[in-house]
Design a protein around this motif. Structure first.
Motif, PDB file in Angstrom:
ATOM      1  N   ALA A 432       0.833  -1.204   0.000  1.00 37.02           N
ATOM      2  CA  ALA A 432       0.000   0.000   0.000  1.00 37.02           C
ATOM      3  C   ALA A 432       0.868   1.255   0.000  1.00 37.02           C
ATOM      4  O   ALA A 432       0.592   2.224  -0.719  1.00 37.02           O
ATOM      5  CB  ALA A 432      -0.925  -0.013   1.218  1.00 37.02           C
ATOM      6  N   HIS A 436       1.145   3.969  -3.046  1.00 38.29           N
ATOM      7  CA  HIS A 436       0.902   5.389  -2.776  1.00 38.29           C
ATOM      8  C   HIS A 436       2.059   6.245  -3.280  1.00 38.29           C
ATOM      9  O   HIS A 436       1.860   7.291  -3.912  1.00 38.29           O
ATOM     10  CB  HIS A 436       0.712   5.586  -1.266  1.00 38.29           C
ATOM     11  CG  HIS A 436       0.864   7.004  -0.827  1.00 38.29           C
ATOM     12  ND1 HIS A 436       1.992   7.451  -0.150  1.00 38.29           N
ATOM     13  CD2 HIS A 436       0.070   8.088  -0.977  1.00 38.29           C
ATOM     14  CE1 HIS A 436       1.866   8.744   0.095  1.00 38.29           C
ATOM     15  NE2 HIS A 436       0.712   9.150  -0.380  1.00 38.29           N
ATOM     16  N   ALA A 444      -3.458   1.739  -3.346  1.00 36.41           N
ATOM     17  CA  ALA A 444      -3.027   1.881  -1.960  1.00 36.41           C
ATOM     18  C   ALA A 444      -4.221   1.805  -1.016  1.00 36.41           C
ATOM     19  O   ALA A 444      -4.185   1.106   0.012  1.00 36.41           O
ATOM     20  CB  ALA A 444      -2.287   3.201  -1.771  1.00 36.41           C
ATOM     21  N   THR A 447      -5.803  -1.825  -0.971  1.00 39.93           N
ATOM     22  CA  THR A 447      -4.940  -2.754  -0.236  1.00 39.93           C
ATOM     23  C   THR A 447      -5.063  -2.532   1.263  1.00 39.93           C
ATOM     24  O   THR A 447      -5.172  -3.485   2.049  1.00 39.93           O
ATOM     25  CB  THR A 447      -3.472  -2.579  -0.677  1.00 39.93           C
ATOM     26  OG1 THR A 447      -3.360  -2.807  -2.088  1.00 39.93           O
ATOM     27  CG2 THR A 447      -2.564  -3.558   0.051  1.00 39.93           C
ATOM     28  N   ALA A 448      -5.054  -1.276   1.680  1.00 36.33           N
ATOM     29  CA  ALA A 448      -5.129  -0.953   3.101  1.00 36.33           C
ATOM     30  C   ALA A 448      -6.479  -1.338   3.695  1.00 36.33           C
ATOM     31  O   ALA A 448      -6.554  -1.840   4.823  1.00 36.33           O
ATOM     32  CB  ALA A 448      -4.850   0.534   3.307  1.00 36.33           C
TER      33      ALA A 448
END
Length: 497
Positions: A432, A436, A444, A447-448
């Motif tokens: 992530a 980013h 990002a 994924t987070a």
């Protein structure tokens, strides 16, 4: 010569048969150079074998196994049995004639390899898991013959009787450590001043088993729940050992085991984002390793020292790697060399030395391709293909190459390890971050978001810090997208839940 019977099948031997085995039995075991034979149940009732088992000394068990009459008139050569175990003949000789083994991983692997019936062993083999607390799993067979481990409240009561102050959360973490109640080392934690001053190999084995269980639990739940407990355990057991009485051979094993405990405590402080506390534990581990003349433990301490000093003292980090490589020359395994070269590669990236990074990374990959060894130290279990890729990704982040870093981290997240759950989460956070930095804000954020349910189950200070930093970066209004807004809302809700 007189007639005799074959000890394997009971058949009559010819007068001119001086091998001690009949021809069919000799033919049936022509593959003994590669694998141990299947032995009958009565094999383990042989006097020397039973005595070795009663002494709780696996090296003597192996020697009694080699000399058992079931194998014929001549004992199995050490070279053959050493080949089964994945070690050298000289190493097997030291195992048979030296102090008892204390590391549970090796005890478990070798006893299973030789097919020792569990009822004869003095330790419990890992088995199916049962749930004891939310997110924490304990192997069912580790409870021992007297029933399941005590519940956390009982642990708290035991601790208070011993004069220590430990909160309920720490003892929930203790309950999550597989087999602690069965090892007997819980008594050492609860009331060390009431423990006998004479230390024997049984107590050393108990501490060694406890360190092994911390290592397993860390891979599953992360350091936050375990760090404080490990620090307390280290302090109490070190004080107990300093005041105790023991034989010289017990002293060497005790020093090596306490060095292992200090290293594990240092790692937990690093992963819990309490790095300043780690240095003292690693210095202690190096000293104890030298007291016990244990180069394996010293090399392990140097490997963690390289990790600890990478950011603030990269020159010292490289010196630690070089010291470890020198100390392990002649006996180090490919997996150990892989780890050390990975440490160097990551440090060269910190120094922005691209050529040094590529050189060390190439060496690490060559060593990794040589494969694993049965002589690998237990802590090397995390040196997998995913870890090699992960370090490569971290190095590319340090070199400001986020696109290359993201490619490496995607390889890990697409092929997760079923065992190293904490590491998978750590590298997912790094993916992530790399996405980013490369400007792919939606990747990002997605994924987070997918990580948030796992963060509450695997507690690592490093992971929490990286995720908080990512939240700050994605929270800038000028960079808002639908995906980033969803992440911010989900993150804030999870943090304040």
């Amino acid at each position: 010569m007189t007639h005799a019977n074959c000890p394997r099948c009971g058949g009559r031997l010819a007068r001119d048969n001086d091998s001690g085995r009949c021809a069919p039995c000799q033919a049936a075991e022509r593959d003994r150079l590669s694998t141990p034979p299947v032995v009958p149940a009565g094999f383990w009732e042989h006097g020397p074998v039973r005595r070795a088992l009663a002494e709780r000394h696996l090296g003597r068990v192996i020697r009694a196994y080699r000399c058992h009459p079931y194998h014929g008139r001549a004992a199995l050569p050490q070279t053959v049995v050493a080949g089964w175990l994945g070690i050298t003949q000289a190493q097997l000789s030291r195992v048979e004639n030296g102090p008892p083994l204390v590391h549970l991983d090796r005890l478990t692997h070798w006893s299973r390899l030789l097919q020792v019936p569990p009822r004869f062993l003095w330790f419990s083999l890992p088995g199916p898991s049962v749930k004891v607390a939310e997110h924490d799993v304990v192997p069912a067979e580790e409870a021992g013959p007297t029933g399941p481990p005590a519940q956390p409240d009982a642990y708290i009561a035991a601790s208070s009787q011993g004069g220590g102050t430990t909160d309920r959360r720490q003892f929930h973490a203790l309950a999550a450590l597989a087999g602690i109640a069965a090892t007997g080392s819980l008594d050492l934690l609860a009331a060390p001043h009431n423990t006998a001053r004479n230390i024997g190999m049984e107590q050393v084995r108990a501490v060694g088993s406890l360190v092994d269980e911390f290592r397993r639990a860390d891979a599953a739940v992360g350091a936050n729940q375990l760090c404080g407990l490990a620090i307390r355990m280290h302090a109490q057991l070190s004080e107990w050992a300093a005041k105790a009485i023991y034989r010289p051979e017990v002293g060497e094993a005790l020093q090596a085991t306490l060095a292992d405990l200090a290293i594990e405590t240092a790692w937990l402080t690093i992963d819990a984002n309490r790095r300043p506390e780690a240095r003292a534990y690693l210095n202690e581990a190096i000293t104890r390793a030298r007291f016990s003349d244990d180069p394996r433990m010293e090399v392990r301490a140097f490997a963690y020292l390289a990790l600890l000093t990478r950011e603030d003292r990269p020159g010292e980090s490289l010196h630690a790697v070089e010291a470890a490589l020198r100390s392990s020359a002649g006996w180090g395994t490919p997996r150990l060399a892989t780890l050390l070269h990975l440490r160097a590669a990551r440090t060269y990236a910190t120094l922005n030395d691209m050529s040094g990074f590529h050189r060390a990374m190439s060496r690490a990959q060559r060593e990794f391709e040589r494969g694993a060894s049965e002589d690998d130290m237990p802590f090397l279990h995390f040196v997998t293909a995913q870890e090699v890729k992960g370090i490569e990704g971290l190095a590319y982040l340090a070199l400001d190459r986020p696109e290359r870093a993201a490619d490496a981290f995607r390889t890990i997240t697409e092929n997760p390890s079923p065992v190293l759950r904490r590491n998978h989460i750590y590298y997912s956070v790094q993916l992530a971050d790399a996405a980013h930095r490369h400007g792919n804000l939606d990747e990002a954020a997605h994924t987070a978001i997918n990580l948030l349910p796992d963060i509450g189950q695997v507690n690592s200070g490093r992971v929490s810090l990286h995720l908080a930093q990512l939240r700050t970066s994605l929270g800038q209004p000028q960079r808002a997208t639908t995906a980033t807004r969803r992440f911010l809302e989900a993150y804030d809700q999870a943090v304040h839940a």
